[in-house]
Design an enzyme around this catalytic site. Structure first.
Site, PDB file in Angstrom:
ATOM      1  N   HIS A   1      21.241  75.254 -18.187  1.00 56.95           N
ATOM      2  CA  HIS A   1      22.224  75.066 -17.113  1.00 56.95           C
ATOM      3  C   HIS A   1      22.310  76.274 -16.184  1.00 56.95           C
ATOM      4  CE1 HIS A   1      25.110  77.182 -19.877  1.00 56.95           C
ATOM      5  NE2 HIS A   1      25.585  77.634 -18.735  1.00 56.95           N
TER       6      HIS A   1
ATOM      7  N   ASP B   1      19.961  72.565 -24.094  1.00 58.25           N
ATOM      8  CA  ASP B   1      20.355  73.529 -23.057  1.00 58.25           C
ATOM      9  C   ASP B   1      19.625  74.851 -23.285  1.00 58.25           C
ATOM     10  OD1 ASP B   1      21.624  74.753 -20.964  1.00 58.25           O
ATOM     11  OD2 ASP B   1      23.586  74.901 -21.932  1.00 58.25           O
TER      12      ASP B   1
ATOM     13  N   SER C   1      27.059  82.736 -20.212  1.00 51.21           N
ATOM     14  CA  SER C   1      26.175  81.581 -20.371  1.00 51.21           C
ATOM     15  C   SER C   1      24.714  82.012 -20.399  1.00 51.21           C
ATOM     16  CB  SER C   1      26.378  80.600 -19.215  1.00 51.21           C
ATOM     17  OG  SER C   1      27.606  79.935 -19.328  1.00 51.21           O
TER      18      SER C   1
END
EC number: 3.4.21.-
Length: 362
Positions: free
Chosen positions: A155, A220, A314
């Protein structure tokens, strides 16, 4: 007795001359602080086989560690001439048993959401983006896994903002404090890091199973190929990926996250931080995230108030210490930040080793 005293004095003299420190092992043998790869007895007993080390063996190795600036252990053997050339780590995945990865300073640390030491976690990567207006900001993290590739979350490379014109423009390694040009430990001008290394992006490889428009964050995970080779030093080196026989960390045991993410007040931290929190049982995670469908290729950890990885991290690594650091997860998503009882969800790296190997090239 005189000969014993003479030998001890000679050992101490050699240690001083060579810039090494005399030490004592946990089983009360005299030794000298050296890198593990220069200590035959430790290297041969613990690292020259494919077996998984026991908790007692890992504890013994931790007690062998010297409190020195470089990564050393108390070696009762003296020195061998075998040494690792860090610049030789290039396109293949580095070998933990050859001490090519997962090594940082081993001085005592207090973990729990604190700032890292200046040379801790030297594999951490900052991903910098540029908006359509030309504004630049670090928004994701990653980890160096060899001399040319960074592992991150899918992502971070495939999302709505990137579709609307934002671009990934830079990967930075060796950063400690984004607010200073030269990073020094506790402001000491005699103990400073090498300058950070900035890289362009040659290729972005998103896992084909990732659906940026889907309701879940399955698969992911992604790779970034840098535009040139990394220069390895004490502040830039790769993390270890899990061996094929790697046993996952059991629920209740701690893992460690690192990054420049949000603080408790939701402000981005300019200094690299670390946090330690427990792995969540998969069935408990399924209950918490019952609308998300957590799969076996994901793991859950955290759920401790005030201690977690936040959105600014992230793509960064979730790690476990097995003498060297092994990256067990990639930070994927969570419910707000450090919310009591709500674990974060991480991509399980061991599930993607074949995909990683297939997608790294010379």
């Amino acid at each position: 007795m005189a000969k014993v005293v003479d030998c001890v004095l000679l050992l101490a003299f050699i240690a001083v001359v060579r810039g090494q420190e005399a030490c004592r092992t946990p089983d009360h043998r005299d030794g000298v602080c050296h890198p593990v790869q220069q200590c035959p007895s430790v290297r041969d007993e613990f690292f020259n086989s494919d077996r998984v080390l026991s908790e007692d063996e890992i504890d013994y190795l931790r007690k062998l560690q010297c409190k020195t600036k470089d990564v050393t252990i108390c070696c009762p053997d003296g020195v061998t001439t075998v040494d690792r050339n860090p610049t030789a780590v290039r396109d293949g995945l580095p070998n933990p048993k050859a001490f090519e990865c997962g090594l940082d300073t081993l001085a005592d640390r207090i973990i729990g959401g604190n700032y890292t030491a200046i040379d801790e976690f030297p594999w951490y990567a900052l991903l910098e983006y540029q908006s359509k207006k030309g504004e630049r900001a670090f928004k994701c993290g990653g980890s160096l896994i060899n001399g040319r590739y960074v592992l991150t979350a899918a992502h971070c490379l495939a999302n709505k903002k990137l579709d609307e014109g934002e671009r990934l423009v830079n990967v930075r390694l060796g950063e400690y404090n984004t607010a200073t040009d030269t990073d020094c430990a506790d402001g000491n001008p005699d103990d400073c890091a090498d300058p950070p290394q900035n890289f362009g992006i040659e290729a972005q490889i998103v896992h084909p199973g990732y659906d940026k428009n889907g309701p879940y964050q399955h698969h992911d995970i992604a790779l970034i190929r840098l535009d040139r080779d990394v220069t390895m030093n004490n502040f830039v080196s790769p993390v270890c990926l899990p061996p094929d026989d790697f046993p996952p960390t059991s629920p209740g045991l701690n893992v460690t996250a690192v990054g420049f993410g949000h603080t408790g007040r939701q402000r981005h931290s300019g200094i690299k931080k670390k946090a330690q929190f427990p792995v969540f049982a998969q069935e408990e995670c399924d209950k918490k995230w019952k609308n998300i469908e957590v799969i076996g290729e994901q793991l859950c950890a955290g759920g401790v108030f005030g201690i977690d990885s936040c959105s600014g991290d992230s793509g960064g690594p979730l790690m476990v210490k097995r003498f060297y650091w092994i990256q067990e997860g990639v930070i994927s998503f969570g419910n707000q930040c450090a919310l009591e009882g709500w674990p974060g969800v991480y991509t399980r790296v061991s599930s993607y080793l074949d995909w990683i190997r297939q997608n790294i090239r010379r």
